[in-house]
Design a protein around this motif. Structure first.
Motif, PDB file in Angstrom:
ATOM      1  N   TYR A  47       0.768  -1.181  -0.058  1.00  0.00           N
ATOM      2  CA  TYR A  47       0.084   0.083  -0.053  1.00  0.00           C
ATOM      3  C   TYR A  47       1.058   0.960  -0.008  1.00  0.00           C
ATOM      4  CZ  TYR A  47      -3.674  -3.471   1.545  1.00  0.00           C
ATOM      5  OH  TYR A  47      -4.389  -4.304   1.638  1.00  0.00           O
ATOM      6  N   ASP A  49       0.085   5.073   0.820  1.00  0.00           N
ATOM      7  CA  ASP A  49      -1.077   6.013   1.091  1.00  0.00           C
ATOM      8  C   ASP A  49      -2.276   5.380   1.304  1.00  0.00           C
ATOM      9  OD1 ASP A  49       0.703   8.018   2.188  1.00  0.00           O
ATOM     10  OD2 ASP A  49       0.451   9.348   0.656  1.00  0.00           O
ATOM     11  N   GLY A  50      -2.401   4.170   1.632  1.00  0.00           N
ATOM     12  CA  GLY A  50      -3.472   3.490   1.476  1.00  0.00           C
ATOM     13  C   GLY A  50      -4.019   2.944   0.133  1.00  0.00           C
ATOM     14  N   LYS A  51      -3.215   3.041  -0.820  1.00  0.00           N
ATOM     15  CA  LYS A  51      -3.665   2.892  -2.216  1.00  0.00           C
ATOM     16  C   LYS A  51      -2.966   1.488  -2.689  1.00  0.00           C
ATOM     17  CE  LYS A  51      -3.882   7.586  -3.719  1.00  0.00           C
ATOM     18  NZ  LYS A  51      -3.118   8.718  -4.691  1.00  0.00           N
ATOM     19  N   LEU A 177      -4.975  -3.386   5.857  1.00  0.00           N
ATOM     20  CA  LEU A 177      -4.115  -2.628   6.639  1.00  0.00           C
ATOM     21  C   LEU A 177      -5.128  -2.399   8.061  1.00  0.00           C
ATOM     22  CD1 LEU A 177      -4.005   0.685   4.005  1.00  0.00           C
ATOM     23  CD2 LEU A 177      -1.864  -0.808   5.138  1.00  0.00           C
ATOM     24  N   SER A 179      -6.586  -0.032   9.069  1.00  0.00           N
ATOM     25  CA  SER A 179      -7.759   0.754   9.026  1.00  0.00           C
ATOM     26  C   SER A 179      -8.973  -0.024   8.252  1.00  0.00           C
ATOM     27  CB  SER A 179      -7.517   1.905   8.010  1.00  0.00           C
ATOM     28  OG  SER A 179      -6.887   1.509   6.994  1.00  0.00           O
ATOM     29  N   GLN A 180      -8.415  -1.322   7.704  1.00  0.00           N
ATOM     30  CA  GLN A 180      -9.454  -1.973   6.825  1.00  0.00           C
ATOM     31  C   GLN A 180     -10.207  -3.098   7.918  1.00  0.00           C
ATOM     32  OE1 GLN A 180      -6.427  -2.953   3.922  1.00  0.00           O
ATOM     33  NE2 GLN A 180      -8.198  -2.805   2.434  1.00  0.00           N
TER      34      GLN A 180
END
Length: 301
Positions: A47, A49-51, A177, A179-180
């Motif tokens: 990932y 930046d979360g992408k 992640l 956050s997921q």
């Protein structure tokens, strides 16, 4: 979907021998199936930046004049800042900025260990994964559990909650992640993990890691980072030191009283009479490189 591609170079601190890292990854069971190793290169989803993105990296230099070339594919075009972050993540994962020369100088006064240095010359520790959160999840999943069952749990989590990217017809999967997972209901996660206690611990880890900048864990005073980890349900002293060492690269502190390390040290030093106190004394010789000494012993032994 058309993908965006970036290329560039990385300059490890020599000596650096990428083949050692590839051999380690090829045998490292907790990460099996999460990367592709072929043509002397490493391909792995990660990932930025979360992408979701995918990198491939190969060595084009020599151990004493190292150079790496990389390609990165992404569904969204990466900015210059994001490309730099991607480079930093790859560099950290492969420990390309670690300077092994002082470690090797210390080893010159440890003749029984020098053959290990010769065998692993230029091997920079490969981190457990690209996120310390994944390392913490493995610590939770593998506690009092068969490795095959823990690995199956981890794979199901990646398949259900992680992200994937398809390049040249091949799909590459990244572990989720924090956050997921942080906002999942316990029932949602437990349906995949199939263990109520571990589900509770995983959610505790996800909620904690989702609110912290991992760079702080890498750079904060060791005791502060350790205390933060110990607040997570299911993370005890051993798991905290495991994440600090293998996930965050904190090589200045290492548990030298592990049974596995004792047995590996006996094999490397050719002494069946070694005790935990002996291992402690051997490790202390290496000071801030005690973690590297222990890692080399375990890899070689």
């Amino acid at each position: 979907m058309s993908l965006h591609k970036l290329t560039g170079t990385l300059c490890p601190i020599g000596p650096f021998e990428f083949n050692h890292a590839l051999r380690f990854l090829a045998k490292f069971r907790p990460m099996m199936g999460q990367q592709t190793i072929e043509d002397e290169g490493l391909t792995k989803a990660f990932y930025v930046d979360g992408k979701i993105a995918l990198f491939n990296v190969k060595s084009v230099g020599t151990p004493d004049a190292p150079e790496m070339r990389y390609s990165i594919w992404s569904e969204e075009k990466l900015t210059a800042d994001e490309q730099k972050k991607a480079e930093d993540e790859i560099t950290f994962f492969l420990s390309l900025s670690d300077d092994l020369r002082p470690f090797y100088q210390l080893a010159e006064t440890d003749p029984q260990f020098m053959p290990v240095v010769g065998k692993l010359y230029g091997y920079h520790q490969v981190k457990f994964s690209l996120t310390a959160f994944e390392n913490a999840c493995w610590a939770i999943l593998s506690q009092r559990n068969q490795w095959s069952i823990a690995l199956a749990m981890k794979v199901r989590m990646a398949e259900t909650f992680g992200s994937s990217i398809k390049v040249d017809g091949e799909t590459h999967l990244a572990f989720p992640l924090a956050s997921q997972l942080a906002d999942l209901e316990a029932d949602q996660l437990n349906e995949v993990v199939r263990n109520t206690r571990k589900t509770e611990c995983l959610l505790s880890a996800a909620k904690a890691f989702a609110t912290v900048d991992e760079s702080w864990l890498r750079e904060a005073p060791y005791e502060q980072a350790e205390s933060w980890l110990l607040e997570i349900k299911g993370i005890g002293a051993w798991s905290a030191s495991f994440v600090l060492l293998r996930g965050l690269g904190r090589m200045d502190h290492v548990p030298l009283d592990e049974k596995a390390l004792l047995e590996a040290t006996k094999r490397v030093y050719g002494r069946d009479d070694l005790t935990h106190a002996d291992v402690q004394k051997l490790g202390e010789h290496y000071g801030e490189f005690a973690g590297y000494w222990a890692h080399y012993v375990r890899v070689a032994g």
